[in-house]
Design an enzyme around this catalytic site. Structure first.
Site, PDB file in Angstrom:
ATOM      1  N   LYS A  64      53.747  99.079  63.703  1.00 35.98           N
ATOM      2  CA  LYS A  64      53.343  97.948  62.849  1.00 35.98           C
ATOM      3  C   LYS A  64      53.772  96.690  63.555  1.00 35.98           C
ATOM      4  O   LYS A  64      54.746  96.687  64.314  1.00 35.98           O
ATOM      5  CB  LYS A  64      54.037  98.045  61.495  1.00 35.98           C
ATOM      6  CG  LYS A  64      53.390  97.224  60.407  1.00 35.98           C
ATOM      7  CD  LYS A  64      52.099  97.854  59.925  1.00 35.98           C
ATOM      8  CE  LYS A  64      51.927  97.792  58.441  1.00 35.98           C
ATOM      9  NZ  LYS A  64      51.049  98.830  57.934  1.00 35.98           N
TER      10      LYS A  64
HETATM   11  N1  GLU Z   1      47.321  98.587  57.795  1.00 36.72           N
HETATM   12  C1  GLU Z   1      46.786  99.812  57.306  1.00 36.72           C
HETATM   13  C2  GLU Z   1      47.872 100.718  56.759  1.00 36.72           C
HETATM   14  O1  GLU Z   1      48.924 100.272  56.399  1.00 36.72           O
HETATM   15  C3  GLU Z   1      45.875 100.512  58.304  1.00 36.72           C
HETATM   16  C4  GLU Z   1      46.458 100.830  59.626  1.00 36.72           C
HETATM   17  C5  GLU Z   1      45.422 101.328  60.631  1.00 36.72           C
HETATM   18  O2  GLU Z   1      44.276 101.511  60.277  1.00 36.72           O
HETATM   19  O3  GLU Z   1      45.832 101.512  61.758  1.00 36.72           O
HETATM   20  O4  GLU Z   1      47.670 101.885  56.613  1.00 36.72           O
END
Ligand code: GLU
Length: 445
Positions: free
Chosen positions: A135
């Protein structure tokens, strides 16, 4: 309890992200809310206690592989230079390339990215897709920037992290404060520097540049699918189910409208300004989503209004917190009247609240399963990018449905076999897969 009207001076819950209102035991700083990292570590240990896995693997998983911190200067419209801090936390890649969103929000910190990156590792493993977890984000309020400034910020940030991302190493995606346009800029900035168009470096792009049909709607769709399955599991018909949804962004709006389409009675929805309430069911498709018109839920004509706090305590069958983290705490968990909680947001329930729900026997279907449709369709998008072949919306939705039902079945089997919470069951599924991969690969050198 019934809904209450929003009155002047009411602080909507969705704005109280860093309010120190969570008395969760925290040895070092008793008045601070629990951080995403603390929650993620506690949840990991809790699940690991049910499994016969090497404690060294668990210890390793409590820490990220690495965290990148970068300085992102941009020239503002008035000619001044503003300097922001950006992060990319790469947690674990034993099952495949790092995967996870980029968040633009003033509260983004290194620690938050690590905690959210851990959740991505579990989310990909519970769905059995071949990615690890990461993240990142920038500590910035995107509302303070013009579109041009946001574009400049994204391009410069991409350049600063260019060496550590890529279609086979780390693949970002949208998260809070970022959207398909942000991903298109990221893809362009990366591709221009690499000298070739590389759509697979990022997911959640607009379909015109290699994005997948259905990606935008996918996290909300998976929340709706999991809500439907949970309601069925507990013996209720979806047509007789009342639902309250906190948050009307991509996750909340898509979950609410799909459940409404499938016959559920969606009685309350809210955004950061507050919520609307109709005991006979709202016409959710008539309420402007954040994408159509930001923060416009309260402009919708409805018989009643409800604060973000009161929405979570409505006497409904299903409550879906789909806005931000830490909204269900030791302060309000006893007052949640819903029979089932479906976590639409990442980390809406503190550890202390989870304990209260476990004692009260209120099922909480965890984020790492419920909103995993986003990363699952990200995986589909990545496959389409690599193969240079787009899938139809029907194919995306059919395959998403299959993946969600498989994951739901795996988690349900653990839930029934071990007599644990739904969260522990999901972690047990994820952790078993990750630990097995770590044991098979061994430690280098
Ligand atoms: N931000 C989204 C999550 O928390 C998607 C992450 C992604 O698709 O890589 O799952």
């Amino acid at each position: 309890m019934g809904p209450t009207s929003t009155t002047a001076g009411d602080e909507p819950r969705a704005e109280t992200r860093s309010e120190p209102n969570d008395p969760e035991p925290n040895d070092s700083e008793p008045n601070e809310p629990e951080s995403a990292l603390e929650t993620a570590r506690r949840q990991l240990q809790h699940a690991a206690d049910h499994l016969d896995i090497d404690p060294n693997v668990v210890e390793r998983l409590k820490h990220p592989k690495r965290v990148h911190e970068v300085t992102v200067p941009i020239e503002r419209e008035d000619g001044d230079v503003a300097v922001y801090t950006g992060y990319r936390a790469q947690h674990d890649s034993v099952r495949g390339p790092y995967k996870g969103g980029l968040r633009y929000h003033p509260d983004v910190t290194r620690e938050e990215c690590v905690g959210l990156g851990m959740w991505m590792t579990w989310k990909c493993a519970v769905m059995d897709i071949p990615f690890g977890g990461a993240k990142g984000g920038i500590a910035v309020n995107p509302k303070d920037l013009t579109d041009e400034e946001t574009e400049r910020l994204t391009r410069r940030f991409t350049d600063e992290i260019r060496a550590v991302i890529g279609p086979t190493t780390d693949i970002p995606a949208p998260d809070m404060g970022t959207d398909p346009q942000t991903m298109a800029w990221l893809m362009d900035a990366y591709s221009m520097q690499e000298g070739e168009t590389i759509p697979g470096v990022v997911t959640g792009k607009p379909p015109v540049v290699g994005g997948s049909e259905g990606r935008d709607e996918a996290p909300g769709r998976s929340v709706a699918i999991v809500a439907r399955e949970a309601v069925d599991y507990y013996g209720k018909a979806i047509g007789e189910t009342s639902v309250a949804v906190q948050g009307f962004g991509s996750v909340g709006a898509n979950a609410a409208t799909l459940l409404d389409d499938w016959g559920a009675n969606v009685v309350a929805v809210s955004d950061v300004t507050g919520g609307v309430y109709d005991p006979d069911g709202l016409d959710t498709r008539a309420i402007p989503s954040h994408r159509e018109e930001p923060e416009a839920v309260m402009t919708h004509e409805a018989p009643g209004t409800v604060t973000n706090d009161a929405l979570l305590e409505l006497d409904v069958d299903v409550v879906i917190p789909a806005a931000i983290g830490n909204v269900l705490t030791a302060d309000n968990a006893d007052d949640v009247a819903a029979d089932i909680v479906i976590e639409g947001a990442n980390g809406p329930t503190t550890s202390a609240a989870s304990e209260v729900f476990a004692e009260r026997d209120v099922p909480v279907i965890p984020d790492i399963l419920a909103n995993a449709g986003g990363v699952t369709v990200s995986y589909f998008e990545w496959l389409q990018d690599i193969n240079r072949r787009a899938w139809s919306l029907d194919r995306v939705n059919d395959e998403l449905e299959t993946e969600m039902l498989d994951a739901w079945g795996d988690v349900r089997d653990e839930f029934e076999a071990r007599d644990v919470t739904w969260r522990d069951a999901a972690y047990i599924v994820a952790l078993s897969r990750i630990a097995e991969a770590h044991e098979a690969r061994g430690l280098w050198p």
